[in-house]
Design a protein around this motif. Sequence first.
Motif, PDB file in Angstrom:
ATOM      1  N   GLU A 146       0.805  -0.926  13.730  1.00 39.89           N
ATOM      2  CA  GLU A 146       1.005  -1.047  15.179  1.00 39.89           C
ATOM      3  C   GLU A 146       0.161  -0.024  15.935  1.00 39.89           C
ATOM      4  O   GLU A 146      -0.462  -0.332  16.959  1.00 39.89           O
ATOM      5  N   ASN A 153       4.521  -4.778  15.701  1.00 35.34           N
ATOM      6  CA  ASN A 153       4.813  -4.989  14.291  1.00 35.34           C
ATOM      7  C   ASN A 153       6.301  -4.841  14.020  1.00 35.34           C
ATOM      8  O   ASN A 153       6.714  -4.416  12.938  1.00 35.34           O
ATOM      9  N   TYR A 344       7.551  -7.486   8.249  1.00 37.43           N
ATOM     10  CA  TYR A 344       6.648  -7.049   9.307  1.00 37.43           C
ATOM     11  C   TYR A 344       5.381  -7.900   9.310  1.00 37.43           C
ATOM     12  O   TYR A 344       4.903  -8.319   8.247  1.00 37.43           O
TER      13      TYR A 344
END
Length: 415
Positions: A146, A153, A344
């Motif tokens: 991220e 994420n 994720y």
Amino acid sequence: MTAPVRIPFPVVDEVSRHCLQEEEPETVHIEVHLPGPVDQMRLRKAFTEALHRHPRILMREARGPWYRRRYEWELTPEPDVEVVTFAPPGPRALQDARTRALTEAPPLSVSPPIRLEVVDSVLFLTINHTALDGPACLRVLATAAELYGGRDNAPAAPPVRPAEPRQEPSDTPTTWSPPARVAPGTPDPSPGNGMLVTELPLPHRPKGSPYTVNDQLMVTTALTIAHWNREHGARPRPLRITMPVDDRPRDTTMPIGNGTRLVEVPFAPAELDHPDMSALLRRTAERTRALKALPRPQLGHGAALLTAPWAPVAARAALTRTLRRAAAPWTSTTLLSNIGRIPYPLDFGEETGRAHAVWFSAPARMPRGLTVTTASTAGRLHLALRWSRALLSHGDGAHLRDLFEHYLHTTEVTP
């Protein structure tokens, strides 16, 4: 100057620390394949910031006198070493990185006890399992993704399953006798672990099935080992397969460390000999549900007693190793660690892209000598077989992979 924060080793960490072996390092390997190139400076900056976002990972084993009663982790404000390295490309670069992940454990004396090695567009995370587990480090990597790519994420919501009343399975095999061992194949003369990774289709599961993909993988693992043992002339014995259960949240509040608890799923020899697949999947689902629902310490009640500070750690370490050797015949047959669908996106932004394959592997020390680790990304199943070279060779691993693929297909039953 403020003294560094110290945290006593939890039970799992201490038992692992007592039983370390140089020949078979306790490493967890995570391998993330990305579609695009990785910028070195951006990744170093993002991963270092991610470590600070999850400060429990910035730790090393604290020094102490021989008579100390506990091992302790010492939290550090910064990494002691550069965690992210970039390996030169080459025809054996990927294989060499996998080998390093199995043979070179990040030292516990240096913070953090992990390393991130980049080979082209593949990320290799190597974790010292005495300190951390795979899901915890995957959480840190998601934070780094991220920060690197600027994209969300956050974890996907877990699948919603209807609540069912807790019930004990009526036909669970007894666990009062030593379980089957994986029959020796053609051992390699060199010590350590070998590994094979492969990508398979996710098994089909009819809508509304009373079992999960995890249950299909559990049955596949049991049938694979039963077949292997028959081929190698082993006397039929009950199988017990260790299954990690992780109840931690997947968001940024996830506790970092070794957070799974271990349960054992039993199978009787007769269940695996020309089974009624629908019935076997249903019974396995009943067992796994019941085991997940039972409150239990991570390594059982005995481990908590062993790690109580009633004597110096050196004395308790010697006792722990002795008891572990004595209990070796009762160790489970193998370990199946199913990470499940990677929660994720692992999206590193426009140029680098989103992960399309993620492999994990767990240590495979004797007496088990074989571990099976699975995860799914982008609608595919990513399987890692890892074995002790004292038990199996690479050719044996390839045959086990073929058996696993065959039996995974047989679990695709229709109502």
